[in-house]
Design a protein around this motif. Structure first.
Motif, PDB file in Angstrom:
ATOM      1  N   ARG A  60      -6.842  -3.139  -7.350  1.00 23.51           N
ATOM      2  CA  ARG A  60      -6.907  -3.664  -5.987  1.00 23.51           C
ATOM      3  C   ARG A  60      -7.638  -4.989  -5.990  1.00 23.51           C
ATOM      4  N   PRO A  78      -3.107   3.219  -6.488  1.00 18.64           N
ATOM      5  CA  PRO A  78      -2.905   1.894  -7.089  1.00 18.64           C
ATOM      6  C   PRO A  78      -3.567   1.789  -8.444  1.00 18.64           C
ATOM      7  N   VAL A 125       0.845  -1.180   0.000  1.00 13.05           N
ATOM      8  CA  VAL A 125       0.000   0.000   0.000  1.00 13.05           C
ATOM      9  C   VAL A 125       0.881   1.231   0.000  1.00 13.05           C
ATOM     10  N   ASN A 137      -3.098  -4.004  -2.714  1.00  6.81           N
ATOM     11  CA  ASN A 137      -3.220  -3.094  -3.844  1.00  6.81           C
ATOM     12  C   ASN A 137      -2.071  -3.329  -4.810  1.00  6.81           C
TER      13      ASN A 137
END
Length: 252
Positions: free
Chosen positions: A13, A10, A4, A117
């Motif tokens: 996920r 990101p 993360v 993520n």
């Protein structure tokens, strides 16, 4: 290591309890059953120590690789690259007692409620996240139910004290550099068991109480059985006992 980054969005996920997550959970259960079966077959044989060494080197190599990967300039992130999450620490631990308590409870949260993520390399991030977390869960299962190691009250006390030391150290680091390792400064953004324990810092107090009780319940049946059976056991660095009179690899 939770992949993360607070400063980068990101690219994708993993959806908790989506098809990927459910598939991994099923694989984890299958691996646990197979691992225990194999461990029981090699327990007390020359293949036991050989297998443990090979597996240990694989785990150490993967752990060091993933830790160094986070330190590369392109991957560096102050919030996540330091190996301060509990799931990071448990991978370096060789004391079976601590891996038994941490691996089957605190690390298990990262399996049941993952916070995964993807930023640069989804396939690699997926594989490393699950390999490291599942392995941390399988190791104590193999040792306790496959090879006959047993947790003791001394191991319980040592593991709890080590947890408090880890929490105090990581919380201090969080305060100094403004991070949230171990989710000791804030609850994770996604769903987790902390959501039902109240706001920070109340959930930390509840965690301390719940961990003490749950770990005691994880120790008591083994110690009660050992006392009743009066079976001779072999000590392993004062953390666990083993039912079988076989040389312990932890003495090496």
């Amino acid at each position: 290591m939770h992949t993360v980054r607070s400063s980068v969005e990101p690219i994708a996920r993993m959806t908790p309890y989506g098809h990927e997550h459910i598939s991994v959970l099923i694989v984890t259960v299958i691996l646990a059953v197979l691992a225990v079966s194999v461990a029981r077959r090699i327990s007390g044989t020359r293949y036991e120590q050989r297998g443990l060494r090979i597996f240990g080197w694989i785990m150490l190599t993967a752990t060091v690789f993933w830790t160094l990967w986070g330190f590369l300039p392109g991957n560096w992130n102050l919030d996540q690259s330091l190996p301060l999450h509990l799931s990071d620490a448990v991978r370096f631990i060789t004391a079976i007692a601590i891996s038994y308590f941490w691996g089957l409870t605190l690390n298990l949260q990262s399996i049941v409620t993952p916070d995964l993520n993807y930023f640069d390399y989804p396939v690699l991030e997926f594989l490393m996240y699950w390999f490291l977390h599942i392995t941390a869960c399988l190791v104590p299962i193999i040792f306790v139910w496959g090879l006959g190691y047993r947790p003791t009250w001394r191991g319980y006390g040592f593991a709890y004290a080590a947890t408090l030391l880890w929490a105090g150290t990581v919380l201090s680091v969080n305060i100094l550099i403004g991070t949230n390792y171990g989710y000791l400064s804030n609850a994770p953004a996604g769903p987790s068991v902390l959501d039902v324990l109240g706001p920070w810092p109340i959930y930390m107090l509840w965690e301390a109480v719940i961990i003490a009780v749950v770990w005691a319940l994880m120790t008591w049946p083994w110690e009660a059985h050992r006392s009743r059976s009066n079976v001779a056991v072999v000590g392993t660095i004062g953390m666990v006992h083993r039912k079988y009179s076989v040389h312990s690899p932890w003495h090496d």
